[in-house]
Design an enzyme around this catalytic site. Structure first.
Site, PDB file in Angstrom:
ATOM      1  N   LYS A 246     -48.585 -34.222 -66.384  1.00 44.00           N
ATOM      2  CA  LYS A 246     -47.371 -35.010 -66.577  1.00 44.00           C
ATOM      3  C   LYS A 246     -47.480 -35.936 -67.785  1.00 44.00           C
ATOM      4  CE  LYS A 246     -45.343 -34.400 -62.093  1.00 44.00           C
ATOM      5  NZ  LYS A 246     -44.843 -34.993 -60.841  1.00 44.00           N
TER       6      LYS A 246
ATOM      7  N   ARG B 111     -51.009 -31.094 -55.794  1.00 44.08           N
ATOM      8  CA  ARG B 111     -50.150 -30.077 -56.423  1.00 44.08           C
ATOM      9  C   ARG B 111     -50.503 -29.982 -57.905  1.00 44.08           C
ATOM     10  NH1 ARG B 111     -45.134 -29.719 -59.101  1.00 44.08           N
ATOM     11  NH2 ARG B 111     -43.890 -27.886 -58.523  1.00 44.08           N
TER      12      ARG B 111
END
Length: 290
Positions: free
Chosen positions: A232, A266
């Site tokens: 991210k 995840r």
């Protein structure tokens, strides 16, 4: 609260089987069948390529495969149900007979979740926390699916406009408490709920770091906790790396998650994460015996 913290869920029941949480953190492998995802957009649109990727993640150590057909990167437009179904249905039909681990469908739309559950998926991963589509809860209840409730301020189209919090962890905690109480009152079994604080979804750099620093606080809610930090932008902001080079920086977030007892991780990089977990578990095992 102390009782919930000390008696964390040991399993998540699914329509077929369950997810065992007693053997340590579970890896959820990300499978994007989109042309515009921030990290791997376009690589797995072809159903054969998607299946090959999913099976390789399973072999590398993923205990859940999370299939998504709509990008949720900042600024992404919402797809029509028809567009999203055209992306995921061929993959579902080809993949579900081949997988031996549970499949999760990453969607905000009830019609997509219904098709995925009918094809064999067992988990709904809804970034809107089952708020976007009023039919989503009934779809989950009818199928007996587990659901991932994620916190997001706004939508992918506008979530990074100007997010602001006075106490980001406290505010998200209160939102989860209220949202999960509401869903449970509407007959969703507590044992079917997984929570995800939504790293990068309507959060600034300092918010993401604060959430990760206090991630263990969410255990007292009594639900399995999932964290998705993989590749991210906050990692890119800190390191200056492009998405495909952010796994090393992400390992710092992974280490914090493991030390905080996070049950589901995840990630895009399953093999590397599995190796990290093996070494971390070996160290923890020796420490427990000393």
């Amino acid at each position: 609260l102390l009782e919930l913290r000390n008696n964390r869920p040991e399993a998540i029941p699914l329509p077929r089987g369950s997810i065992d949480l007693t053997r340590g953190p579970v890896i959820m492998g990300i499978l994007n069948v989109t042309p515009d995802s921030f990290s791997d957009g376009g690589r797995y649109i072809d159903p054969d390529a998607a299946c090959e990727k999913a099976l390789s993640m399973q072999e590398a150590g993923a205990s859940i495969i999370d299939l998504g057909g709509e990008s949720s990167r900042p600024g992404a437009r919402e797809l029509s149900g028809e567009e999203e179904l055209e992306r995921v249905l061929p993959v579902l039909e080809k993949l579900t007979p081949l997988l031996s681990v549970p499949l999760s469908i990453d969607t905000r739309k009830a019609e997509i979740a219904r098709a995925a559950l009918a094809a064999g998926a067992g988990i709904i991963n809804d970034i809107s926390g089952l708020r976007h589509d009023p039919e989503m809860l009934s779809v989950a209840l009818e199928a007996g699916a587990a659901v991932i409730i994620m916190h997001m301020r706004g939508t992918p189209e506008n979530m990074q406009g100007d997010p602001h919090y006075h106490d980001v962890t406290g505010e998200i905690y209160k939102w989860f408490d209220q949202r999960c109480r509401d869903l449970i009152s509407r007959k969703l079994p507590r044992r079917k709920i997984i929570i995800d604080p939504g790293i990068g979804f309507g959060k600034r750099l300092e918010d993401n770091l604060e959430i990760l620093g206090r991630i263990g606080d969410f255990h007292s809610l009594g639900f399995p906790l999932l964290v998705g930090y993989s590749r991210k932008s906050f990692i890119g902001t800190i390191t200056g790396r492009e998405p495909e080079e952010r796994n090393w920086g992400g390992f710092a977030a992974l280490g914090k998650c493991l030390d905080s007892g996070i049950q589901i991780i995840r990630v895009h990089d399953v093999k590397e994460t599995a190796d990290y977990l093996k070494v971390w578990s070996a160290i923890e095992g020796r420490r427990d015996r000393s």
